[in-house]
Design an enzyme around this catalytic site. Structure first.
Site, PDB file in Angstrom:
ATOM      1  N   GLU A   1      21.714  15.397  -2.773  1.00 50.73           N
ATOM      2  CA  GLU A   1      22.930  15.015  -2.046  1.00 50.73           C
ATOM      3  C   GLU A   1      22.761  13.761  -1.188  1.00 50.73           C
ATOM      4  O   GLU A   1      22.927  13.799   0.037  1.00 50.73           O
ATOM      5  CB  GLU A   1      23.434  16.182  -1.181  1.00 50.73           C
ATOM      6  CG  GLU A   1      23.877  17.381  -1.998  1.00 50.73           C
ATOM      7  CD  GLU A   1      24.457  18.509  -1.150  1.00 50.73           C
ATOM      8  OE1 GLU A   1      24.612  18.338   0.066  1.00 50.73           O
ATOM      9  OE2 GLU A   1      24.758  19.573  -1.730  1.00 50.73           O
TER      10      GLU A   1
ATOM     11  N   GLU B   1      23.564  23.680  -7.271  1.00 52.70           N
ATOM     12  CA  GLU B   1      23.911  24.470  -6.088  1.00 52.70           C
ATOM     13  C   GLU B   1      25.342  24.941  -6.222  1.00 52.70           C
ATOM     14  O   GLU B   1      26.236  24.146  -6.544  1.00 52.70           O
ATOM     15  CB  GLU B   1      23.845  23.649  -4.787  1.00 52.70           C
ATOM     16  CG  GLU B   1      22.496  23.483  -4.197  1.00 52.70           C
ATOM     17  CD  GLU B   1      22.534  22.731  -2.864  1.00 52.70           C
ATOM     18  OE1 GLU B   1      23.520  22.853  -2.104  1.00 52.70           O
ATOM     19  OE2 GLU B   1      21.565  22.000  -2.608  1.00 52.70           O
TER      20      GLU B   1
END
Ligand code: IFM
Length: 434
Positions: free
Chosen positions: A160, A343
C-alpha cells in the site's frame, strides 16, 4: 467454493509493526510517531503488540489449525538494519526460524519487504522525500533475499504505497506524520515507485521467481452531483487506482499527474519502475465517496450513503471488489499480471463472552467478498488467491488497539489468541476446497 481456479491459494496476512513487538529490533518511524501525543487514538504503540516476536511458535500452530496454504508476513526493516546499513544477523535469524516453521507445516511464506515501518535512521536521513532512501531499500532487499530467498514462495516489495504516501506524507495521520504540500509529496510517490522497481531487480538478482507489488484499490464515486465533487472523484481515482499501477504496468504516469512528478524523476527511472512483476496484490476493503475540499489536500474520502458500515465506518460493498478486479483487467489488458487479493477484512466491535467471540458480521463480510472474487473470475479475471486481513487482532496504526480485524481475538492483557467464529468459518471453507 465453486467457480475458483484449481490451485487457488487461501491465505491470511499480517505485518511486522502490527504484531511483532519492538523487542530485538531498531526504532521505526511508527515507534517515534506513536509517542507523539494524540497521534494514536488510545495512546498506544507497537512495543508489545501481539508479542509475535516471542510467541511465533504458537502462531505457527494457529496458522496450521486454520489450514491456510500461504501466510503473508512482512519483514521489519529495523530488525534487519537496526541502526544503519549494518545488518543484524540476529534479526534475520528470527525470520529464518519463522520461515523454516512455515515450510515444515506446508504453508507457503509470502514475504513483503516494506509495510510502512521505515527505520528511524532512514527517516532521519530524509526518508522517502530523499532519493537516497531508494538505494537503501534496494540494499536491504538484497540482504533479505540472500538470506531467506530459498524458502519464500512469493515476494512483495511493498504494501500500500498509496496509504504510505497520502496518510504518512500529505495528511500526517500516519508516520512519519508529514504534511507536505500536494506538489512536494509527489517526490515521495516517485521514490516509493522507484524503490519498488529497484527492489524487484534486487530480488531477481538473488534468484526470486515470483515478485509482486501490493496496493490498495477502491472504486470512488462523487459524494454529490456538484462539478467540484465529480472532479475530485476523478482525481481520487487516479491517485488511488492508477498512480501506483500505471507506471509499473505501462511504464508511464497518468497524464494528469505527469507534471507533478517531473521534479523528482530522472532518465531511466520509468523503465526501472516498470520492471516486470509476476502478480499484482490487490488490497480491498470498501468503496469511497469523494468530496472536494478547499484546503491543501483538495479532497477527502468518506463512506457513501446507503451501505452498512464496519466499526471503522467503512461501507460494506462486496460488489466493489468485483468492480476493482474487473476494472484492473479492463484497464491494463494483456499487461496485467495475475491478481491476488492480498488483503480483505473488516473491523467490528468484537467481545469475549464466556471465553468465546462470535462475529457473524465478519463471516457475512468475508463470505460476500469471496463470492465477489468468484464473480470476477467468472467475468474472465485471472485471480489466483485470497488473503484475509488478519490472522488476529493487532496494532491498527493510528487507531491503536481499538479496531479488531482478526480471525482470532487477541486478549491483550494475557496475550491469549482466541479463535473467533469467523476463524472456524474460514477453516471450514479452506477444508472444503482441498
Ligand atoms: O491494518 C491495515 C493494514 O496494515 C494495511 N491495509 C489495511 C489494514 C486495515 O486498515
Amino acid at each position: 467454493m465453486d467457480g475458483l481456479p484449481a490451485g487457488f491459494v487461501w491465505g491470511v496476512a499480517t505485518s511486522a509493526q502490527q504484531i511483532e513487538g519492538a523487542a530485538g529490533r531498531g526504532t521505526s518511524v511508527w515507534d517515534t510517531f506513536a509517542r507523539q501525543p494524540g497521534a494514536v487514538v488510545d495512546g498506544s504503540n507497537g512495543d508489545i503488540a501481539c508479542d509475535h516476536y516471542h510467541r511465533w511458535a504458537d502462531d505457527l500452530a494457529l496458522l496450521s489449525d486454520l489450514g491456510v496454504g500461504a501466510y503473508r508476513l512482512s519483514v521489519a526493516w529495523p530488525r534487519v538494519q537496526p541502526s544503519g546499513t549494518a545488518v543484524s544477523t540476529a534479526g534475520l535469524d528470527f525470520y529464518d526460524r519463522l520461515l523454516d516453521g512455515l515450510v515444515a507445516r506446508g504453508i507457503t511464506p509470502v514475504v513483503n519487504l516494506y509495510h510502512w515501518d521505515l527505520p528511524q535512521w532512514a527517516q532521519d536521513a530524509g526518508g522517502w522525500t530523499d532519493r537516497e532512501t531508494v538505494n537503501r531499500f534496494a540494499e536491504y532487499a538484497a540482504v533479505v533475499a540472500a538470506r531467506l530467498g530459498d524458502r519464500v514462495g512469493t515476494w512483495s516489495t511493498m504494501n500500500e504505497p498509496f496509504e504510505n504516501f497520502v496518510l504518512g506524507h500529505l495528511t500526517g495521520e500516519h508516520a512519519p506524520g508529514l504534511t507536505l504540500s500536494f506538489d512536494a509529496a509527489f517526490a515521495v510517490a516517485h521514490h516509493l515507485l522507484l524503490a519498488h522497481g529497484l527492489g524487484v531487480q534486487a530480488l531477481r538478482a538473488a534468484g526470486a521467481t515470483s515478485v509482486m507489488l501490493i496496493n490498495s484499490f477502491a472504486p470512488s464515486r462523487p459524494a454529490s452531483d456538484s462539478e467540484a465533487d465529480q472532479n475530485a472523484a476523478g482525481l481520487y481515482d487516479i491517485l488511488q487506482n492508477r498512480l501506483f499501477t500505471d507506471p509499473v504496468l505501462t511504464g508511464d504516469y497518468p497524464d494528469e499527474l505527469a507534471p507533478l512528478i517531473t521534479g523528482a524523476a530522472r532518465d531511466g527511472d520509468l523503465p526501472t519502475i516498470a520492471s516486470p512483476i509476476d502478480a499484482l496484490g490487490v488490497n480491498y476493503y470498501s468503496i469511497n465517496a469523494i468530496r472536494a475540499l478547499d484546503g491543501p489536500v483538495p479532497l477527502e474520502a468518506v463512506a457513501p450513503a446507503g451501505f452498512p458500515t464496519t466499526a471503522f465506518g467503512w461501507a460494506v460493498a462486496p460488489d466493489g471488489l468485483t468492480e476493482t478486479l474487473v476494472g484492473l483487467h479492463q484497464r491494463y489488458g494483456s499487461r496485467l499480471p495475475p491478481l491476488v487479493v492480498t488483503e480483505n477484512g473488516c473491523a467490528y466491535d468484537d467481545e469475549l463472552r464466556d471465553g468465546c467471540c462470535d462475529d457473524p458480521d465478519r463471516i457475512a463480510y468475508l463470505d460476500g467478498h469471496v463470492r465477489a472474487v468468484r464473480d470476477a473470475v467468472a467475468a474472465g479475471v485471472d485471480v489466483r488467491g485470497y488473503y484475509v486481513w488478519s490472522l488476529y487482532d493487532n496494532f491498527e496504526w493510528a487507531q491503536g488497539y481499538t479496531k479488531r480485524f482478526g480471525l482470532a481475538y487477541l486478549d491483550y492483557p494475557t496475550q491469549r489468541r482466541i479463535p473467533k467464529s469467523s476463524f472456524a468459518w474460514y477453516r471450514d471453507l479452506i477444508a472444503d476446497q482441498s
